[in-house]
Design an enzyme around this catalytic site. Structure first.
Site, PDB file in Angstrom:
ATOM      1  N   SER A  98       0.936  -1.243  -0.054  1.00  0.00           N
ATOM      2  CA  SER A  98       0.102   0.089  -0.145  1.00  0.00           C
ATOM      3  C   SER A  98       1.016   1.381  -0.072  1.00  0.00           C
ATOM      4  O   SER A  98       1.847   1.419  -0.921  1.00  0.00           O
ATOM      5  CB  SER A  98      -0.949   0.015   1.373  1.00  0.00           C
ATOM      6  OG  SER A  98      -1.912   0.718   1.035  1.00  0.00           O
ATOM      7  N   HIS A 234      -7.903  -5.612   0.125  1.00  0.00           N
ATOM      8  CA  HIS A 234      -6.588  -4.900   0.152  1.00  0.00           C
ATOM      9  C   HIS A 234      -5.537  -5.520   1.017  1.00  0.00           C
ATOM     10  O   HIS A 234      -4.311  -5.271   0.825  1.00  0.00           O
ATOM     11  CB  HIS A 234      -7.245  -3.585   0.730  1.00  0.00           C
ATOM     12  CG  HIS A 234      -5.969  -2.408   0.716  1.00  0.00           C
ATOM     13  ND1 HIS A 234      -5.296  -2.082  -0.514  1.00  0.00           N
ATOM     14  CD2 HIS A 234      -5.040  -1.951   1.782  1.00  0.00           C
ATOM     15  CE1 HIS A 234      -4.356  -1.260  -0.434  1.00  0.00           C
ATOM     16  NE2 HIS A 234      -4.249  -0.997   1.031  1.00  0.00           N
TER      17      HIS A 234
END
Length: 258
Positions: A98, A234
């Site tokens: 991320s 995610h």
């Protein structure tokens, strides 16, 4: 690169998760927004004996809790590039998830441009769109409740800690600072900045990513570029740790532990 600020050292910026015996490789892992070095403890038993696993210690969390978080990519990447340059001469590889993917990339770019510095032999980016494909969600100035809702929706170990009200008060400033860093950041790549392989990983149910946005990482390198998806959202890497780490070390030509 700038000279490291007074008091800055590799030990200040990296936590040793696993030490290799006479390491033939150092894998440096960069956590996500709001994340910390301990996120990578679950990798310990998967790392080969000849690999040293280091995780980045961002200011404002865990054992750097009372240091002010960094809110600008330039400052964070410069400090980390200097810290990486101070490591002994074992080959390096970078993995970032991320926000950490962008941080790892920026550190790699600075090392590549610094005379005499040794950069990573490969860059692994995870759960992050490539340059020019990232879209701000405007969360840096959101309410605490909105930040918590967003983190819980994405899952991740930070979300679990936020269920504790006292921990929430300690953790949210770092989360907000990281979101501010992300929202201010824009990579500028007039031409491919790296000559090393870049591997992009992502969860196939990550609402923030699609194949096109992940493929945008191909613009940063003149070398090999490969993408691979894993089942999940995610934070797919929490459930897919073993296959992810195995794939990573296969790309590096190192057999992962089982």
């Amino acid at each position: 690169m700038n000279t490291m600020p007074h008091g800055t050292s590799a030990s200040q910026w990296f936590r040793l998760i696993r030490g290799g015996r006479a390491p033939g490789l150092r894998l440096v892992c960069f956590p996500h927004a709001g994340g910390a070095a301990s996120f990578f403890r679950s990798w310990t038993h998967l790392v080969p004996d000849n690999v040293e696993l280091l995780a980045v210690r961002y200011p404002g969390r865990e054992d750097r809790l009372f240091e002010p978080p960094v809110e600008r990519m330039e400052e964070l990447a410069e400090s980390l590039a200097d810290a990486c340059a101070s490591l002994e001469s074992s080959p390096l590889a970078f993995f970032g998830h991320s926000m950490g993917a962008s941080v790892a990339f920026e550190v790699a770019v600075r090392l590549a441009a610094a005379p005499g510095a040794v950069g990573p032999e490969a860059l692994f980016v995870s759960g992050r769109a490539g340059p020019g494909k990232n879209h701000s969600r405007g969360l840096a100035n959101a309410t605490d409740e909105k930040l918590v809702q967003d983190l819980v929706a994405m899952s991740g170990t930070t979300a679990e800690a936020l269920a504790n009200e006292e921990l929430r008060e300690l953790l949210l400033p770092a989360v907000r600072a990281d979101y501010r860093l992300i929202e201010r950041y824009a990579a500028s790549i007039p031409s491919p900045a790296l000559d090393i392989p870049v591997y992009a990983y992502y969860g196939d149910r990550d609402d923030e990513l699609d194949e096109d946005s992940v493929n945008a990482w191909s613009s940063v390198t003149r070398s090999t570029f490969v993408t691979r998806s894993f089942p999940g959202g995610h934070f797919y890497l929490e459930e897919q740790t073993a296959p992810l780490v195995a794939d990573l070390f296969t790309r590096l030509g190192v057999k992962a532990s089982t």
